[in-house]
Design a protein around this motif. Structure first.
Motif, PDB file in Angstrom:
ATOM      1  N   TYR A 130       0.839  -1.184   0.000  1.00  0.00           N
ATOM      2  CA  TYR A 130       0.000   0.000   0.000  1.00  0.00           C
ATOM      3  C   TYR A 130       0.881   1.243   0.000  1.00  0.00           C
ATOM      4  O   TYR A 130       1.970   1.250   0.572  1.00  0.00           O
ATOM      5  N   GLU A 131       0.371   2.314  -0.624  1.00  0.00           N
ATOM      6  CA  GLU A 131       1.024   3.619  -0.512  1.00  0.00           C
ATOM      7  C   GLU A 131       0.304   4.416   0.569  1.00  0.00           C
ATOM      8  O   GLU A 131      -0.925   4.531   0.561  1.00  0.00           O
ATOM      9  N   ALA A 132       1.074   4.957   1.502  1.00  0.00           N
ATOM     10  CA  ALA A 132       0.502   5.731   2.611  1.00  0.00           C
ATOM     11  C   ALA A 132       0.187   7.142   2.137  1.00  0.00           C
ATOM     12  O   ALA A 132       1.056   7.834   1.600  1.00  0.00           O
ATOM     13  N   LEU A 133      -1.045   7.585   2.346  1.00  0.00           N
ATOM     14  CA  LEU A 133      -1.493   8.909   1.931  1.00  0.00           C
ATOM     15  C   LEU A 133      -2.208   9.569   3.108  1.00  0.00           C
ATOM     16  O   LEU A 133      -3.152   9.014   3.656  1.00  0.00           O
ATOM     17  N   VAL A 134      -1.763  10.767   3.468  1.00  0.00           N
ATOM     18  CA  VAL A 134      -2.336  11.440   4.630  1.00  0.00           C
ATOM     19  C   VAL A 134      -3.603  12.198   4.223  1.00  0.00           C
ATOM     20  O   VAL A 134      -3.730  12.686   3.109  1.00  0.00           O
ATOM     21  N   ARG A 135      -4.555  12.270   5.140  1.00  0.00           N
ATOM     22  CA  ARG A 135      -5.773  13.059   4.977  1.00  0.00           C
ATOM     23  C   ARG A 135      -5.958  13.917   6.222  1.00  0.00           C
ATOM     24  O   ARG A 135      -5.486  13.575   7.309  1.00  0.00           O
ATOM     25  N   PHE A 186      10.575   4.043   0.710  1.00  0.00           N
ATOM     26  CA  PHE A 186      10.477   5.499   0.711  1.00  0.00           C
ATOM     27  C   PHE A 186      10.490   6.009  -0.726  1.00  0.00           C
ATOM     28  O   PHE A 186      11.361   5.655  -1.515  1.00  0.00           O
ATOM     29  N   GLU A 187       9.500   6.847  -1.062  1.00  0.00           N
ATOM     30  CA  GLU A 187       9.405   7.401  -2.408  1.00  0.00           C
ATOM     31  C   GLU A 187       9.893   8.846  -2.399  1.00  0.00           C
ATOM     32  O   GLU A 187       9.427   9.659  -1.593  1.00  0.00           O
ATOM     33  N   ILE A 188      10.848   9.150  -3.298  1.00  0.00           N
ATOM     34  CA  ILE A 188      11.359  10.506  -3.432  1.00  0.00           C
ATOM     35  C   ILE A 188      11.180  10.968  -4.873  1.00  0.00           C
ATOM     36  O   ILE A 188      11.042  10.156  -5.781  1.00  0.00           O
ATOM     37  N   THR A 189      11.164  12.290  -5.078  1.00  0.00           N
ATOM     38  CA  THR A 189      11.055  12.848  -6.430  1.00  0.00           C
ATOM     39  C   THR A 189      12.435  13.190  -6.952  1.00  0.00           C
ATOM     40  O   THR A 189      13.423  13.182  -6.224  1.00  0.00           O
ATOM     41  N   GLU A 190      12.478  13.508  -8.256  1.00  0.00           N
ATOM     42  CA  GLU A 190      13.752  13.825  -8.885  1.00  0.00           C
ATOM     43  C   GLU A 190      14.409  15.050  -8.260  1.00  0.00           C
ATOM     44  O   GLU A 190      15.628  15.205  -8.304  1.00  0.00           O
ATOM     45  N   HIS A 191      13.613  15.959  -7.677  1.00  0.00           N
ATOM     46  CA  HIS A 191      14.183  17.180  -7.115  1.00  0.00           C
ATOM     47  C   HIS A 191      15.162  16.872  -5.993  1.00  0.00           C
ATOM     48  O   HIS A 191      16.100  17.635  -5.759  1.00  0.00           O
ATOM     49  N   VAL A 192      14.952  15.790  -5.284  1.00  0.00           N
ATOM     50  CA  VAL A 192      15.878  15.419  -4.209  1.00  0.00           C
ATOM     51  C   VAL A 192      17.253  15.110  -4.783  1.00  0.00           C
ATOM     52  O   VAL A 192      18.287  15.506  -4.235  1.00  0.00           O
ATOM     53  N   ILE A 193      17.289  14.409  -5.937  1.00  0.00           N
ATOM     54  CA  ILE A 193      18.559  14.069  -6.566  1.00  0.00           C
ATOM     55  C   ILE A 193      19.152  15.279  -7.272  1.00  0.00           C
ATOM     56  O   ILE A 193      20.355  15.537  -7.219  1.00  0.00           O
ATOM     57  N   LEU A 194      18.287  16.071  -7.926  1.00  0.00           N
ATOM     58  CA  LEU A 194      18.770  17.247  -8.642  1.00  0.00           C
ATOM     59  C   LEU A 194      19.371  18.280  -7.716  1.00  0.00           C
ATOM     60  O   LEU A 194      20.143  19.133  -8.147  1.00  0.00           O
ATOM     61  N   VAL A 205       4.881  -1.094   2.702  1.00  0.00           N
ATOM     62  CA  VAL A 205       4.221   0.199   2.785  1.00  0.00           C
ATOM     63  C   VAL A 205       5.139   1.234   2.140  1.00  0.00           C
ATOM     64  O   VAL A 205       6.340   1.274   2.397  1.00  0.00           O
ATOM     65  N   ALA A 206       4.566   2.058   1.262  1.00  0.00           N
ATOM     66  CA  ALA A 206       5.325   3.101   0.575  1.00  0.00           C
ATOM     67  C   ALA A 206       5.021   4.445   1.230  1.00  0.00           C
ATOM     68  O   ALA A 206       3.852   4.806   1.408  1.00  0.00           O
ATOM     69  N   ILE A 207       6.080   5.172   1.590  1.00  0.00           N
ATOM     70  CA  ILE A 207       5.943   6.448   2.303  1.00  0.00           C
ATOM     71  C   ILE A 207       6.648   7.528   1.478  1.00  0.00           C
ATOM     72  O   ILE A 207       7.822   7.383   1.127  1.00  0.00           O
ATOM     73  N   ASN A 208       5.948   8.605   1.179  1.00  0.00           N
ATOM     74  CA  ASN A 208       6.530   9.692   0.383  1.00  0.00           C
ATOM     75  C   ASN A 208       7.400  10.598   1.253  1.00  0.00           C
ATOM     76  O   ASN A 208       7.017  10.949   2.380  1.00  0.00           O
ATOM     77  N   PRO A 239       7.879  17.960  10.844  1.00  0.00           N
ATOM     78  CA  PRO A 239       7.132  17.246  11.897  1.00  0.00           C
ATOM     79  C   PRO A 239       5.958  16.443  11.351  1.00  0.00           C
ATOM     80  O   PRO A 239       5.655  15.360  11.857  1.00  0.00           O
ATOM     81  N   LEU A 240       5.293  16.963  10.305  1.00  0.00           N
ATOM     82  CA  LEU A 240       4.188  16.221   9.704  1.00  0.00           C
ATOM     83  C   LEU A 240       4.697  14.919   9.095  1.00  0.00           C
ATOM     84  O   LEU A 240       4.076  13.859   9.251  1.00  0.00           O
ATOM     85  N   GLY A 241       5.840  14.986   8.402  1.00  0.00           N
ATOM     86  CA  GLY A 241       6.408  13.782   7.794  1.00  0.00           C
ATOM     87  C   GLY A 241       6.803  12.749   8.825  1.00  0.00           C
ATOM     88  O   GLY A 241       6.645  11.537   8.603  1.00  0.00           O
ATOM     89  N   GLU A 242       7.335  13.198   9.965  1.00  0.00           N
ATOM     90  CA  GLU A 242       7.690  12.262  11.030  1.00  0.00           C
ATOM     91  C   GLU A 242       6.443  11.545  11.553  1.00  0.00           C
ATOM     92  O   GLU A 242       6.468  10.341  11.821  1.00  0.00           O
ATOM     93  N   TRP A 243       5.350  12.301  11.684  1.00  0.00           N
ATOM     94  CA  TRP A 243       4.099  11.684  12.149  1.00  0.00           C
ATOM     95  C   TRP A 243       3.604  10.661  11.136  1.00  0.00           C
ATOM     96  O   TRP A 243       3.185   9.557  11.498  1.00  0.00           O
ATOM     97  N   ILE A 244       3.633  11.015   9.843  1.00  0.00           N
ATOM     98  CA  ILE A 244       3.177  10.095   8.800  1.00  0.00           C
ATOM     99  C   ILE A 244       4.017   8.827   8.803  1.00  0.00           C
ATOM    100  O   ILE A 244       3.477   7.702   8.720  1.00  0.00           O
ATOM    101  N   THR A 245       5.340   8.980   8.898  1.00  0.00           N
ATOM    102  CA  THR A 245       6.237   7.823   8.892  1.00  0.00           C
ATOM    103  C   THR A 245       5.942   6.896  10.066  1.00  0.00           C
ATOM    104  O   THR A 245       5.828   5.672   9.913  1.00  0.00           O
TER     105      THR A 245
END
Length: 793
Positions: A547-552, A634-642, A600-603, A578-584
């Motif tokens: 599952y991919e974890a998605l916050v609401r 853990f899912e990251i976008t290209e901006h993290v690498i760029l 579980v996939a976490i952005n 802090p929000l990301g720590e809670w989601i994780t």
């Protein structure tokens, strides 16, 4: 090697530093005393009136001799303070004398304040009715006079407010006893406000004086250095007759002018110099036969422009004689300094300082001339990607080309400025309407779309433009910049290569963002955030893989909010950490209760990856939940690498060392590059939903998906297609080699309570779940091995 300073040089430097501090101290004292002296006449009048009013109000309730004595003492105290502040030449008084005078003035103020506080208590204790009202009125006036009479004497003002406050409190207790509590609280509030205002005034005053003294000292140092340079230059004399013709031309003059002295005899002195404002001023001085000094005039000598500094005075016979010196080096140095101070060193455009100066000047003129000041605020789209992938040299050349193009698109009186990075501003004054401004914005977008050729390579970029106009007298530079920034933000929200005009509704949107940010800070504490999970299935077997974890956000007023309603605010405000720590933590705790074969996939956002707390927060979440790290992706976008940050790289390595996997999200957009796929071994690649949406209709999307799946397969990576909404998309993705998929066709995101082990709780799902069951049934029938057990899986 750094220069080694001698003991004498160090001593001189220390002496200069001490001199500056002494100058600041002296200037503070002079200004304080001057301010007190200026306020003295008004203060004398107000104090005498207050004494007389207080005496008149008490004459019938207090012994007449006591009133007379008190009046005389009070008046004497007031006149003593005025006598201390008699006309003094502050500019010539030595610093020690100023300090002694300032101490005496403060003591006199303290004594006066104490006298008023005591008088207030005594007067209140014997007064009633109208007399008591007059006592309160006089006391209030004396109380607040600290802001006017003592505003540059903070110590005296603080003592004054404190003593008068105590006097009021005691007087209130004497008059009203315990019922004076509200009055006392009010007085304390006023006292606090006065003391706070005095403190703020004092800090501003001291900072202003320090800035002025240091600036004057800097200017003096520059003048001293320039004078020292000029003293070592060679000068020459010149003389002209009544008609301005040269006489007695010396050899030195001829050398400086790169001409033969004999040929200069009788020639017009004025015609030697280049036309311009400096030559016009020289002509005025010569025609009026008036003395002048240090007039710098450009002259052509040996084919180059030189600068002469001229000084002269008239002679009795109508001729003028003077001295000249070559100050070309100094003039050019000043021009370079001015260039550096006002223009961008890379593009040659105006810098932020000059832009702000011109903006303020334009706004001052606009109101008088009934014209609008319009600001176009430009920001290159994803310029950081070019910088990171192609290098800063290419990025700098591209910025220069952008500046040159923008210069060609404006009028001579318009200003193009580089505000920093890839941000540009264009300032124009016009009476045009919105339609014309929109046309100009379109033009800027168009010229940026045209390809750039750098070192034989073609580059294509786009830009976003925010437009704001200032059409009323109340608009100031900061407000116009704020409006243009909001318009630029609105343009970027539309996507790349867009523009937006400022509209008051943008203010409302900005206000909404601030409200969201404020409310989001409390959402975690109030337990308003919840986790939903969207299933990911294998396209080979149809089995659930994770599952991919998605916050609401269960917003108390706006209902259930999806991430796009608040994550952008969290990212820009720093709340994402802090929000990301809670989601994780929450996602791992939920996933720990699932079967061991589900991950579980976490952005993770770029800001989270930059946070030094990320690795420790993940480690704590793994320990608290007891989950196997191999099940965490853990899912990251290209901006993290760029970003190219070594810290980012190290953080991702730490996550991998913990046993978690890393996926690259939204692959195929931005600046996807094999170089960073090689630098960092990702476990999975998520194909962006833009390609998935068009995969059934677009051959180019199919080609891109095929390329990505083959690339991933060669690198040993899994591919996941996101945003699958139609059965034909799902089947085509499987044939194109995609490994896994997720989307509304399979299942919408569900709360943790709706998940049941390795299967989905299909109650109430309707069409989405039927879609994936249909897909699995048809796929299995085609393979000839449909079974009840398969359908139950």
């Amino acid at each position: 090697m750094p220069k080694a300073y001698t003991a004498r040089e160090l001593s001189n430097a220390m002496a200069r530093a001490l001199s500056i501090e002494e100058s600041i101290k002296r200037e503070l004292l002079v200004r304080r005393l001057d301010a007190v002296m200026r306020a003295a006449p008004l203060g004398l009048f107000a104090s005498l009136v207050s004494v007389l009013v207080l005496a008149a109000s008490l004459v019938n309730v207090v012994n007449a001799f006591f009133i007379l004595g008190w009046t005389l003492v009070s008046a004497a105290s007031i006149f003593h303070r005025a006598w201390l502040l008699r006309d003094i030449s502050l500019g010539q008084t030595p610093l020690p004398d100023l300090e002694r005078l300032w101490k005496r003035v403060n003591r006199a103020m303290h004594a006066s304040s104490a006298g008023w506080a005591i008088s207030l208590v005594v007067a209140a204790s014997v007064s009633s009715g109208l007399a008591l009202t007059l006592v309160v009125a006089v006391g209030t006036g004396i109380f607040v006079s600290a802001l006017l009479m003592c505003r540059h004497a903070p110590a005296a003002a603080q003592v004054h407010v404190t003593l008068l406050c105590i006097g009021f409190l005691v007087a209130g207790w004497i008059v009203a006893g315990e019922t004076s509590l509200i009055f006392s609280l009010l007085i304390l509030a006023y006292a606090f406000t006065l003391l706070r205002s005095i403190s703020i005034q004092e800090r501003t005053f001291v900072a202003s004086v320090r800035h002025e003294v240091e600036r004057a000292e800097s200017a003096s140092t520059v003048r001293m250095l320039l004078n020292d340079y000029e003293e070592h230059s060679s000068d020459w004399l010149w003389t002209v007759d009544k008609a301005g013709k040269l006489l007695d031309v010396s050899r030195r003059f001829g050398q400086a002018a790169a001409r033969v002295p004999a040929n200069l005899e009788g020639q017009s002195f004025l015609e030697l110099f280049e036309q311009g404002s400096a030559r016009s001023r020289l002509a005025e001085h010569l025609n009026a036969l008036e003395a002048f000094r240090e007039l710098v005039v450009p002259i052509k000598a040996a084919g180059e422009t030189r600068y002469w500094e001229l000084s002269a005075r008239p002679r009795e016979n109508g001729m003028m004689s003077g001295v000249a010196r070559d100050v070309t080096d100094t003039q050019l140095a000043e021009q370079r300094v001015s260039q550096m101070a006002h223009f961008d060193g890379l593009t040659g455009l105006a810098n932020r300082y000059l832009f702000n100066e011109r903006l303020r000047s334009a706004l001052d003129r606009a109101w008088c001339e009934k014209r609008n000041v319009v600001l176009f605020y430009l920001d290159l789209d994803d310029f950081k990607g070019i910088n990171d992938t192609k290098g800063h040299v290419v990025g700098d050349l591209l910025l220069c080309e952008v500046g040159a193009r923008l210069q060609l698109e404006v009028r001579p009186d318009d200003l193009v400025a580089r505000l920093g990075g890839d941000e540009f501003a264009i300032l124009i004054e016009t009476s045009a309407g919105d339609a014309t401004l929109m046309e100009r914005a379109h033009r800027f977008l168009t010229v940026m779309r045209a390809p750039f050729e750098i070192d034989g390579i073609i580059y294509r970029i786009s830009t976003s433009v925010g437009v704001a106009r200032c059409a009323d007298a109340d608009c100031n530079a900061l407000e116009l910049l704020r409006q243009a920034d909001l318009a630029l933000y609105a343009a970027k929200a539309k996507g790349r290569d867009q523009f937006a005009l400022f509209d008051p509704s943008l203010d409302d949107a900005s206000r909404d963002r601030r409200i969201i940010e404020q409310q989001l800070r409390e959402a975690i504490v109030r337990e308003e955030l919840v986790m939903h999970y969207q299933p990911v299935v294998s396209l080979a077997t149809g089995a659930l893989t994770g599952y991919e974890a998605l916050v609401r956000w269960k917003h108390p007023e706006r209902g259930l909010l999806h991430p796009n309603a608040f994550l952008d605010v969290a990212e820009t405000s720093g709340l994402i950490v802090p929000l990301g720590e809670w989601i994780t933590h929450c996602a791992m705790m939920d996933a720990a209760r699932w079967p061991d074969n589900l991950r579980v996939a976490i952005n993770l956002s770029p800001t989270q990856v930059k946070s030094p707390r990320l690795a420790s927060a993940v480690s704590e979440a793994i320990e608290d939940s007891g989950i196997d790290p191999a099940r965490v992706d853990f899912e990251i976008t290209e901006h993290v690498i760029l970003d190219g940050s070594e810290a980012n790289q190290q953080t991702l390595i730490k996550l991998r060392e913990m046993g978690t996997s890393i996926s690259l999200d939204d692959f195929g957009t931005g600046y996807s590059s094999l170089s960073y796929l090689r630098k960092f071994p990702f476990d999975r690649i998520k194909i962006d939903r833009d390609f998935v949406t068009e995969v059934a209709e677009s051959r180019s999307s199919q080609a891109i998906v095929t390329t990505i799946t083959r690339l991933a397969d060669a690198l040993g990576m899994t591919t996941i297609a996101e945003g699958v909404e139609r059965p034909e998309q799902l089947e085509l993705l499987r044939r194109l080699g995609c490994t896994e998929a997720q989307g509304f066709l399979i299942c919408e995101p569900l709360p943790a309570g709706r998940l049941s082990g390795a299967a989905l709780d299909t109650s109430g799902l309707g069409e989405p779940e039927e879609g994936i069951l249909d897909y699995r049934r048809k796929r299995d029938e085609a393979r000839g091995r449909t079974s009840d057990s398969d359908l139950r899986a």
